[in-house]
Enzyme design. Structure first.
Site, PDB file in Angstrom:
ATOM      1  N   ARG A 196       0.823  -1.210   0.000  1.00 20.14           N
ATOM      2  CA  ARG A 196       0.000   0.000   0.000  1.00 20.14           C
ATOM      3  C   ARG A 196       0.855   1.258   0.000  1.00 20.14           C
ATOM      4  O   ARG A 196       0.512   2.258  -0.631  1.00 20.14           O
ATOM      5  CB  ARG A 196      -0.948  -0.016   1.203  1.00 20.14           C
ATOM      6  CG  ARG A 196      -2.080  -0.964   0.939  1.00 20.14           C
ATOM      7  CD  ARG A 196      -3.015  -1.196   2.098  1.00 20.14           C
ATOM      8  NE  ARG A 196      -4.040  -2.129   1.637  1.00 20.14           N
ATOM      9  CZ  ARG A 196      -5.018  -2.614   2.390  1.00 20.14           C
ATOM     10  NH1 ARG A 196      -5.102  -2.262   3.657  1.00 20.14           N
ATOM     11  NH2 ARG A 196      -5.895  -3.433   1.880  1.00 20.14           N
ATOM     12  N   TYR A 206      -6.179  -0.930  -7.185  1.00 21.58           N
ATOM     13  CA  TYR A 206      -5.594  -2.169  -6.612  1.00 21.58           C
ATOM     14  C   TYR A 206      -5.023  -1.975  -5.197  1.00 21.58           C
ATOM     15  O   TYR A 206      -5.001  -0.873  -4.694  1.00 21.58           O
ATOM     16  CB  TYR A 206      -4.625  -2.840  -7.565  1.00 21.58           C
ATOM     17  CG  TYR A 206      -3.369  -2.152  -8.029  1.00 21.58           C
ATOM     18  CD1 TYR A 206      -2.837  -1.014  -7.428  1.00 21.58           C
ATOM     19  CD2 TYR A 206      -2.672  -2.696  -9.117  1.00 21.58           C
ATOM     20  CE1 TYR A 206      -1.665  -0.452  -7.894  1.00 21.58           C
ATOM     21  CE2 TYR A 206      -1.490  -2.126  -9.585  1.00 21.58           C
ATOM     22  CZ  TYR A 206      -1.001  -1.000  -8.959  1.00 21.58           C
ATOM     23  OH  TYR A 206       0.157  -0.446  -9.426  1.00 21.58           O
ATOM     24  N   GLU A 207      -4.627  -3.082  -4.609  1.00 24.32           N
ATOM     25  CA  GLU A 207      -4.158  -3.107  -3.205  1.00 24.32           C
ATOM     26  C   GLU A 207      -5.214  -2.581  -2.238  1.00 24.32           C
ATOM     27  O   GLU A 207      -4.898  -1.908  -1.270  1.00 24.32           O
ATOM     28  CB  GLU A 207      -2.878  -2.280  -3.044  1.00 24.32           C
ATOM     29  CG  GLU A 207      -1.645  -2.970  -3.521  1.00 24.32           C
ATOM     30  CD  GLU A 207      -1.543  -4.404  -3.060  1.00 24.32           C
ATOM     31  OE1 GLU A 207      -1.212  -5.244  -3.898  1.00 24.32           O
ATOM     32  OE2 GLU A 207      -1.835  -4.719  -1.899  1.00 24.32           O
ATOM     33  N   GLY A 208      -6.462  -2.910  -2.502  1.00 24.40           N
ATOM     34  CA  GLY A 208      -7.557  -2.374  -1.700  1.00 24.40           C
ATOM     35  C   GLY A 208      -7.990  -1.063  -2.320  1.00 24.40           C
ATOM     36  O   GLY A 208      -7.214  -0.103  -2.330  1.00 24.40           O
ATOM     37  N   GLN A 219      -9.817   1.731   1.556  1.00 26.61           N
ATOM     38  CA  GLN A 219      -8.828   2.432   2.390  1.00 26.61           C
ATOM     39  C   GLN A 219      -9.515   3.399   3.351  1.00 26.61           C
ATOM     40  O   GLN A 219      -9.136   3.513   4.516  1.00 26.61           O
ATOM     41  CB  GLN A 219      -7.834   3.228   1.520  1.00 26.61           C
ATOM     42  CG  GLN A 219      -7.046   2.400   0.527  1.00 26.61           C
ATOM     43  CD  GLN A 219      -6.246   1.298   1.165  1.00 26.61           C
ATOM     44  OE1 GLN A 219      -5.687   1.478   2.251  1.00 26.61           O
ATOM     45  NE2 GLN A 219      -6.211   0.144   0.535  1.00 26.61           N
TER      46      GLN A 219
END
Lengths: 590, 249
Positions: A297, A436-438, A443
């Site tokens: 992240r 991406y990555e959450g 977030q």
């Protein structure tokens, strides 16, 4: 496409003048005893040269050509293989890794800044080493000594790359729905079966092996997130003597056709009774995966920042060069940078970029303290601050990063829409960083529902306290009084909303969910305001010794306070409107 | 075995536009990035390649300038030179005086070869290598585009007007290098870190007993004149008239 020039001056300014990194952090950490300002400067300068000279030239061509998938094999665009070889031979992949696994043992802060440069130069390329680092960190933190010895040195050197197998067709933001199965074998290893999608760097021709970290369920594992385990599955088996053996039963289904990051192969990976080894404890896979995800992240935040910087460099050079129209009051055709509206575009870009970089350095230094500071209390406080600010870095830096890329495209008018200038590619490439990555929505939920309650709300209070201290200092300095006063009002508003989300009328799941994205943005803006004030104060303190770079900080800080920070008031209104209007329309009516 | 001395100079970074000082006495070097002269980077690279090929034993980089000139030495050390010598001075040292000091360094270091950039990109003098060879009475080859080290000799291809000239020089010799000799590597991270630990010996310029008083006087430094706007002519005849007036026809 104009050349990229790494903003080493601004990075050194942040390290040396704003945060005094050598004295306050590096010298306090025994592992970093040899990290002098001088070494930091050399590393950043050479990394910048490498990114500009090796990675940038294959950015547009890589986007045009894209990654290839043919006969089950993935190949990267022209020049990527050679660039990756120079990258690993140059030792850049091992920068922050522990010397125990043949890393260079340099601070994470340097790694974070080098990531910004790589992202500016070539986002698609950056995902190869980026995911390798994340996977290696998860292995270092959670795997058995045997797995570490077998896999880490070659991952640290970049000889092998890493990939994260989390997402499945019906398990994206909600990993509790993971269906991939793991069956124990007699020898203590496992057979992994299932299909994973959206696997960045899932397969390619840059390195001889790919080490997949895969989330799967053991037989009779409890349902939901508490029944997920993490497994290491190599693309090619590694023999006892370290040589490569037969291939594992892992295949590439296809690669995705995407809006951006065309040079990066995003794979569908099929695991067909593939042999894997458990990383960490059974059913604790998500916990282990979070090590990887937190690092990832921060990387994604730097991608947002890096793209913004690259877009700004092109836009500002273009604006100075492009003769078009007459600025208000001018008698002759002039460059478009004379127009207030174009200046607003460029200043808005700078208002984000330089505060975003300051935030990244701040968090990276906390990350270094968290990892190695000899004082446990310092480590604990740093760890909390990193946890609080990770969603802000990821979502804040990528939302503003994307918006900045759009502004940088707009500055070029029609040329911003054309491939050869590179500005439209930045817009397309930046877009994934918000997803991406959450997703950035996830977030903001993380910030509001998991991070604000940390340590009973003390972590966020500590952070707001740091902002308050700088405001108090600023209010005593005439040159920054206006900036400090505006920030004081914005912080007061943010604190009021925070309290309502923690224990007031908004402290329930529905209202928190409805408020989260606006809250994260307001939080980010106040944080940026704090960093602008810190930088402006340095300019004032330096007095006659202030360089043009220092003076610029004061002026852009004032612009930020006058024209960007006030966005928080719209966001506060939005939050105060609550969930009512979001929920009124029945789902069937959409 | 071959020992190579490589003089290097710290100059205004080649990416930057030079700005003239307001009093017109020279180029403004305050708060600007300074880097190793690009031609010197090529000469260090060539020396390191010879060492990697087992044809050279030691590479010593030397620089004359303020304490900051260390940065040029560190750049050379990061590419792969073994040690550095900094000859400190804050004065302007003209090429002939640089050559005289380097001749003294050659006396103590006793290298078999001296590699220099053909010129420094700040003042473009293109004199130091030639002067040094003359002072030492060593053979010289300038503007090298290829270089082959043989037993006791070096074969150099030079870029000259109208083509290439190949010379064979008996060692010891002075070679100045041109742009196409090689493409310097990007220093590796481990070498950057090691370069910080490689020794740099510092000497004061006074120790050399050379009178460095400038023989040249800089009267004024100014930016190239900006191009004046053109004029539009109505007819071909008018164009010809104007060209005649300008003395070009």
């Amino acid at each position: 496409m104009p050349d990229y020039k790494a903003p080493v001056d601004d990075m050194l300014y942040l390290l040396n003048e704003v945060f005094n990194a050598e004295e306050n952090v590096f010298s306090k950490i025994p592992q970093y005893n040899e990290v002098s300002n001088d070494l930091v400067q050399s590393v950043l300068e050479e990394a910048g040269r490498f990114c500009a000279g090796v990675l940038r030239p294959i950015n547009i061509s890589g986007d045009q050509e894209g990654a290839h998938f043919k006969d089950g094999k993935v190949t990267t665009p022209k020049g990527f293989k050679e660039a990756y070889a120079s990258y690993t031979e140059g030792g850049w992949s091992s920068l922050a890794f522990s010397p125990e696994y043949e890393g260079q043992g340099l601070p994470r802060t340097l790694q974070v800044l080098v990531k910004e440069m790589i992202s500016s130069a070539n986002l698609s390329f950056g995902l190869f080493p980026g995911l390798t680092e994340g996977a290696a960190e998860a292995i270092e933190a959670h795997a058995s000594e045997e797995l570490k010895q077998k896999y880490l040195p070659n991952m640290v050197s970049g000889k092998w790359t890493g990939a994260m197998g989390l997402t499945e067709g019906s398990a994206g933001s909600d990993l509790s729905l993971v269906k991939t199965r793991a069956k124990p074998r007699d020898d203590g290893s496992y057979s992994i079966s299932g299909s994973k999608i959206f696997i960045s760097s899932g397969d390619h021709d840059l390195a001889e092996n790919v080490i997949h970290l895969v989330l799967a369920r053991l037989p009779e594992a409890p349902a939901g997130t508490k029944g997920i385990s993490l497994f290491l599955c190599p693309k090619i088996f590694v023999n006892e003597d370290g040589s490569l053996g037969a291939p594992n039963t892992i295949s590439v289904g296809t690669i995705e056709h995407k809006m951006g990051i065309h040079a990066q192969p995003t794979c569908v990976m099929n695991f067909d009774e593939a042999q894997g080894w458990l990383v960490g404890e059974p059913n604790r896979g998500l916990n282990a995966m979070f090590t990887m995800m937190n690092a990832a992240r921060l990387l994604v935040g730097m991608q947002g920042l890096g793209i913004a910087e690259a877009s700004y460099q092109t836009a500002s050079a273009y604006a100075k060069d492009r003769l078009q129209g007459r600025a208000p009051g001018a008698r002759e055709t002039g460059s478009i940078i004379e127009h207030p509206d174009v200046r607003k575009q460029l200043l808005t870009m700078l208002g984000f970029i330089e505060a975003g970089r300051a935030l990244a350095v701040y968090v990276a230094l906390e990350l270094d303290k968290e990892g190695f500071h000899p004082d446990a209390a310092v480590r604990a406080r740093a760890s909390s601050l990193v946890a609080l600010l990770t969603p802000v870095i990821k979502a804040g830096l990528t939302d503003f990063g994307f918006e900045t890329a759009v502004l940088g495209q707009q500055t070029l008018g029609g040329h911003g829409y054309i491939h050869e200038w590179g500005q439209e590619q930045f817009v397309r490439d930046a877009r994934i960083t918000q997803i991406y990555e959450g997703t950035n929505g996830i977030q903001s939920q993380d910030l509001v529902t998991r991070k604000l309650p940390l340590d009973g709300g003390k972590v966020v209070a500590d952070f707001f306290g740091q902002i308050g201290n700088v405001i108090a200092e600023g209010k005593g300095v005439a040159e920054v009084l206006s900036l400090a006063t505006q920030l004081e009002a914005a912080l007061a508003g943010l604190q009021k909303i925070t309290l309502r989300l923690q224990s007031g009328d908004l402290a329930n799941p529905l209202e928190q969910n409805a408020a989260a994205t606006a809250y994260l943005r307001a939080f980010t803006l106040v944080t940026f305001g704090w960093l602008w004030l810190r930088m402006a104060l340095i300019t004032v303190k330096k007095g006659a010794a202030a360089t043009p770079h220092d003076k610029r900080k004061l002026l852009v800080g004032e612009f930020f306070a006058a024209r960007m920070l006030p966005q928080v008031y719209g966001l506060f209104h939005e939050i105060e409107a609550g969930s009512t209007t979001l929920m009124a329309l029945a789902s069937a009516e959409f | 075995m071959t020992k190579i001395l490589v003089p290097v100079k710290l100059v205004l970074d080649y990416n930057l536009k030079a700005r003239v000082k307001s009093d017109k006495t020279g180029i403004d070097l305050t708060n600007v990035k300074l880097s190793i002269n690009p031609f010197d980077e090529i000469s260090v690279e060539e020396a390191v390649r010879l060492k990697e090929a087992g044809k050279a034993t030691e590479i010593v980089v030397v620089s004359i300038g303020p304490a900051k000139a260390q940065d040029a030495l560190r750049s050379g050390l990061a590419i792969g030179a073994d040690r550095g010598i900094l000859i400190e001075t804050t004065e302007v040292v003209e090429p002939l005086n640089v050559a005289k000091i380097l001749a003294k360094v050659v006396e103590t270091e006793k290298p078999d070869l001296v590699f220099l950039g053909k010129q420094a990109i700040d003042d473009d003098s293109n004199q130091t290598g030639q002067s040094l060879a003359a002072l030492l009475d060593w053979p010289q080859a300038t503007f090298a585009s290829t270089l082959v080290l043989e037993d006791g000799a070096v074969q150099v291809t030079r870029e000259v007007d109208g083509g290439h000239q190949t010379l064979k020089l008996a060692l010891p010799a002075v070679v100045t290098v041109d742009l196409r000799l090689n493409e310097p590597r990007y220093p590796t991270l481990p070498n950057i870190m090691k370069s910080k630990k490689k020794p740099i010996a510092t000497q004061k310029i006074a120790e050399f007993g050379i009178d460095i008083t400038p023989r040249l006087k800089v009267i004024e430094v100014h930016e190239p004149p900006t191009r004046k706007a053109g004029i539009k002519v109505k007819t071909a005849a008018e164009l010809v008239d104007n060209l005649k007036k300008a003395g070009v026809l």
